[in-house]
Write a protein that holds these residues in place. Structure first.
Motif, mmCIF file in Angstrom:
data_model
loop_
_atom_site.group_PDB
_atom_site.id
_atom_site.type_symbol
_atom_site.label_atom_id
_atom_site.label_comp_id
_atom_site.label_asym_id
_atom_site.label_seq_id
_atom_site.Cartn_x
_atom_site.Cartn_y
_atom_site.Cartn_z
ATOM 1 N N ARG A 1 0.853 -1.198 0.000
ATOM 2 C CA ARG A 1 0.000 0.000 0.000
ATOM 3 C C ARG A 1 0.885 1.243 0.000
ATOM 4 N N LYS A 2 0.427 2.277 -0.707
ATOM 5 C CA LYS A 2 1.118 3.561 -0.675
ATOM 6 C C LYS A 2 0.525 4.392 0.452
ATOM 7 N N LEU A 3 1.369 4.707 1.435
ATOM 8 C CA LEU A 3 0.889 5.361 2.641
ATOM 9 C C LEU A 3 1.395 6.793 2.742
ATOM 10 N N VAL A 4 0.514 7.674 3.243
ATOM 11 C CA VAL A 4 0.861 9.069 3.483
ATOM 12 C C VAL A 4 0.402 9.445 4.892
ATOM 13 N N ASP A 5 0.541 10.704 5.215
ATOM 14 C CA ASP A 5 0.279 11.245 6.549
ATOM 15 C C ASP A 5 -1.061 10.764 7.120
ATOM 16 N N GLY A 6 -0.996 10.211 8.336
ATOM 17 C CA GLY A 6 -2.214 9.726 8.990
ATOM 18 C C GLY A 6 -3.139 10.824 9.452
ATOM 19 N N GLY A 7 -2.651 12.073 9.485
ATOM 20 C CA GLY A 7 -3.498 13.175 9.926
ATOM 21 C C GLY A 7 -4.717 13.392 9.055
ATOM 22 N N LEU A 8 -4.685 12.890 7.831
ATOM 23 C CA LEU A 8 -5.831 13.057 6.929
ATOM 24 C C LEU A 8 -7.042 12.268 7.401
ATOM 25 N N VAL A 9 -6.814 11.175 8.159
ATOM 26 C CA VAL A 9 -7.933 10.318 8.561
ATOM 27 C C VAL A 9 -8.104 10.204 10.078
ATOM 28 N N ASP A 10 -7.018 10.349 10.842
ATOM 29 C CA ASP A 10 -7.129 10.203 12.300
ATOM 30 C C ASP A 10 -5.950 10.912 12.959
ATOM 31 N N ASN A 11 -6.089 12.198 13.151
ATOM 32 C CA ASN A 11 -4.964 12.992 13.643
ATOM 33 C C ASN A 11 -4.776 12.884 15.154
ATOM 34 N N VAL A 12 -5.853 12.560 15.893
ATOM 35 C CA VAL A 12 -5.755 12.353 17.342
ATOM 36 C C VAL A 12 -6.469 11.032 17.633
ATOM 37 N N PRO A 13 -5.783 9.891 17.462
ATOM 38 C CA PRO A 13 -6.438 8.574 17.454
ATOM 39 C C PRO A 13 -6.823 8.057 18.839
ATOM 40 N N ILE A 14 -7.872 8.630 19.403
ATOM 41 C CA ILE A 14 -8.315 8.272 20.755
ATOM 42 C C ILE A 14 -8.899 6.868 20.804
ATOM 43 N N GLN A 15 -9.757 6.536 19.832
ATOM 44 C CA GLN A 15 -10.375 5.213 19.847
ATOM 45 C C GLN A 15 -9.330 4.104 19.740
ATOM 46 N N GLU A 16 -8.208 4.420 19.077
ATOM 47 C CA GLU A 16 -7.179 3.406 18.864
ATOM 48 C C GLU A 16 -6.631 2.869 20.182
ATOM 49 N N VAL A 17 -6.381 3.735 21.185
ATOM 50 C CA VAL A 17 -5.824 3.230 22.449
ATOM 51 C C VAL A 17 -6.874 2.470 23.255
#
Length: 735
Positions: free
Chosen positions: A209-225
């Motif tokens: 996969r070609k990956l770029v800055d995660g800020g476009l989809v989840d800049n403060v990933p609260i649900q992730e933790v």
């Protein structure tokens, strides 16, 4: 909207229950998740937050980071303390970090000569599918090598799943727009992917996969933790840029920046809605510190620390006793593994670049400890040769052996390229010129690195040229080069400051030379060339005769170039020596020889740059034909006179410039505005045109200058006691 309100209500209810639980008698501490958001250079605040958390003995059980938050969280879980992180960040040249080149002083003289005529920023790949341009302003090679150094990847591969705490780094699939949570695999590659700002830094190819800055989809990933470790308490740090006021959104760059901020703020708002009353949220007041203010990261760190201390009352409820916290922190730091000796160096598979050429450029010796600083320099120089998209390394253990594995990734554009160049000149008196040029490069025609170059130029001067550059061994030190070309140009003829004629010259030539490269700083060659010349006055007074000449003979040159920039050097020197001996000439001509030497040097004192130049050229014997005459006049060659105003066969020239940096270089763009003062002197001992100007001629002037995507830009004026008043001039492009 109704669904969002329902989720917020459920989150609030859960938070209230958690708060009640915390208020009860002490028990097992709640699971804590740390979230470090993206924000470019504003992410320097994360270092200060971590510093304060350590002071208050606040542990956590998992971490999620985006963009700059990915850098800080990845480094921290790899064992780098906030103090070490700050020291590394402070010592880093961030302007240079966003420049993929090895620095001009680190590439070969031949590559410098090509760059001086055909600007590398205007390079396209050629294929049957058409032209392709690069995927980002920079490839990110230096960024990746910095991450390697930061997490001590030289001591062995660092994978996310092997870290002492669960970690997720966020990225965006540029193909599908999907949110990508990277929870395993190479740590520094994931950090690099999370920071790939679209258009500025090239995407990272990871797991197909070609990956770029995660800020476009989840800049403060609260649900992730919450998903990663079941976090009951979240400590979230948001360093995103605030939206720009509508009246300040002017120009294409600010529009694009606002668009990215809008996309980011939308996903941040969704994340913040998941916060509970027991969670701790910080948004450091970073003021005028922007995402590009990499020189202000220490200031951001101080602000981040204060933001965390302002939450001390809430945070201390999560504090551990000193002994327990020290055990937790020791688990993160771990014991530093011993430096191993490199038993073997392996070069990854390539499509067209000779792996032996890459291996020779890597100076690391087998049987000796890894020198990471030298390795980084080697890899940047290899990348700067122009054939690779990126180059990286990994240190792996196989059967009790330590292997340094270098992975070159060739340009998807290559191996055939198209470059452009141009120059425009006007002195606002009728003397003007324009030239547009193109260069095709077919590289790696064979395993030794043969190249076929073809160049063409239209405009005031027409040129067609082709050469075959063939190295003779994998190290590419020795080479041979057959060539052929033709050009037609107009030259003004002057008398008493007036342009009285237009002289048209046609030259076709061919020949071959052989030479040797002296590392990155020198080149010497010798060869033979044959030329066929026609010249005549097209309009005006026939100051020079019409000629038709056949000339051939040996020539030689030595070029030494250590300057850091071609057109605005701040250090280094440049020496060019050339000589030609006419072994045979047309009937009626006398044999002749030429010798020319040019020297330039630059030295920096703070924001001031001193630039000096000296030149001399003459006929060593005989009389030069009109097509080989030296000239004086024009910008940077007696700017108070018209280009080529004084012509003859014996000249000397010198100049001294004082430049001042009016602005700092802009990261990624590199643009910088310079103001300069220049004093020049030149003498033509046997002038063919302007016969009365036999002594030293002076010229004094000032200019504004900048580097651009099309080469250097100058806007200036100059005055000479023997010139015709003040001469204003404009120049953009490469000579």
């Amino acid at each position: 909207m109704k669904h969002l309100l329902k989720r917020a209500f459920v989150a609030a209810l859960a938070g209230a229950c958690a708060a009640a639980a915390l208020a009860q008698a002490p028990g097992p501490r709640p699971k804590i998740g740390l979230v470090l958001g993206g924000g470019g250079a504003r992410g320097g605040a994360h270092m200060g937050v971590l510093e304060a958390l350590e002071e208050m003995r606040i542990p956590f059980d998992c971490v999620a980071g985006t963009s700059m938050g990915a850098l800080v969280s990845g480094a921290y879980l790899a064992g780098v303390s906030p103090e070490e992180m700050k020291a590394k960040v402070k010592a880093t040249d961030w302007a240079g970090m966003f420049d993929d080149s090895a620095g001009r002083e680190s590439i070969g003289v031949r590559a410098k000569q090509i760059d001086d005529r055909f600007f590398s920023a205007l390079e396209f790949g050629m294929s049957r599918d058409g032209l392709r341009y690069r995927e980002g302003a920079v490839s990110g090679t230096k960024i990746k090598l910095f991450f390697n150094e930061l997490v001590r990847a030289d001591l062995g591969a660092r994978n996310i799943e092997d870290l002492p705490l669960p970690l997720t780094l966020m990225a965006t699939d540029i193909g599908s727009g999907e949110r990508v949570a990277m929870r395993s695999g190479d740590l520094t590659t994931a950090m690099r992917a999370s920071m790939s700002v679209p258009g500025a830094v090239a995407p990272v190819l990871r797991e197909g996969r070609k990956l770029v800055d995660g800020g476009l989809v989840d800049n403060v990933p609260i649900q992730e933790v919450r998903d990663l470790c079941g976090a009951e308490v979240v400590i979230a740090v948001n360093v995103g840029s605030a939206l720009t006021r509508p009246e300040d959104v002017i120009g294409i760059l600010s529009v694009v920046g606002q668009m990215v901020n809008l996309l980011t703020e939308q996903n941040v708002s969704r994340s913040l809605a998941l916060l509970r009353p027991t969670d701790i949220y910080m948004r450091p007041e970073l003021g005028t510190i922007t995402a590009a203010s990499f020189d202000r990261q220490m200031e951001a760190a101080d602000i981040g620390r204060q933001a965390a201390l302002a939450q001390a009352e809430k945070l201390r409820r999560l504090s551990l006793p000193p002994a327990e916290y020290e055990a937790w922190r020791k688990r993160l730091r771990g014991a530093a593994p011993l430096q191993r000796v490199v038993d073997a160096v392996e070069i990854g598979e390539t499509r067209f670049v000779n792996r032996e050429t890459v291996r020779r450029a890597v100076t690391q010796e087998e049987g000796k400890p890894l020198d990471t600083k030298q390795l980084d320099r080697d890899l940047v120089v290899i990348k700067g040769a122009g054939d690779l998209q990126t180059i990286d390394y990994a240190v792996v253990r196989e059967r009790e052996k330590t292997i340094l594995r270098v992975t070159p990734v060739e340009k998807t554009l290559g191996p055939d390229y198209l470059r452009f160049g141009l120059n425009l000149y006007s002195d606002y008196r009728g003397d003007s010129s324009y030239n547009i040029r193109a260069l095709t490069r077919r590289t790696w025609l064979n395993p030794l690195g043969g190249e076929w170059l073809t160049a063409a130029q239209i405009g005031t001067n027409q040129v067609i040229y082709t050469e075959l550059y063939q190295p003779l061994e994998p190290g590419q030190r020795w080479f041979v080069r057959p060539f052929a070309g033709a050009q037609a140009r107009n030259s003004g003829l002057f008398d008493k400051g007036n342009r009285v004629a237009e002289y048209r010259t046609y030259v076709s030539e061919g020949g071959a030379n052989a030479g040797m490269n002296f590392g990155a700083y020198g080149l010497a060659l010798a060869g033979w060339k044959e030329s066929n010349t026609r010249a005549s006055v097209e309009t005006g007074t026939p100051l020079l005769p019409s000629v038709r000449q056949l000339i051939g003979g040996p020539y030689a040159s030595v070029n030494i170039d250590t300057q850091d920039f071609a057109f605005f050097p701040t250090r280094g020197m440049r020496l060019d020596l050339t000589g030609f001996e006419a072994a045979h000439v047309s009937d009626g001509m006398s044999k002749y020889g030429t010798a020319q030497a040019t020297l330039g040097a630059a030295y920096t004192l703070g924001d001031f740059i001193l630039v000096g130049a000296a030149e001399h050229g003459q006929s060593t014997h005989g009389t030069l034909p009109v097509t080989d005459l030296y000239t004086l006049g024009g910008p940077r060659h007696l700017a108070g006179f018209a280009p080529g105003q004084i012509a003859g066969d014996d000249y000397s020239y010198g100049s001294l410039e004082v430049q001042y940096k009016l602005t700092r270089a802009i990261p990624l763009l590199g643009l910088q505005l310079i103001g300069g003062l220049q004093a020049e002197a030149g003498k033509m001992r046997k002038p063919v045109t302007e016969p009365t100007l036999t002594g030293w001629q002076q010229s004094y002037g000032a200019y504004l200058a900048s580097n651009t995507a099309f080469g250097p830009f100058y806007l200036g004026f100059a005055r000479s006691p023997n010139g015709k008043g003040t001469r204003f001039y404009f120049f953009v492009g490469t000579p």
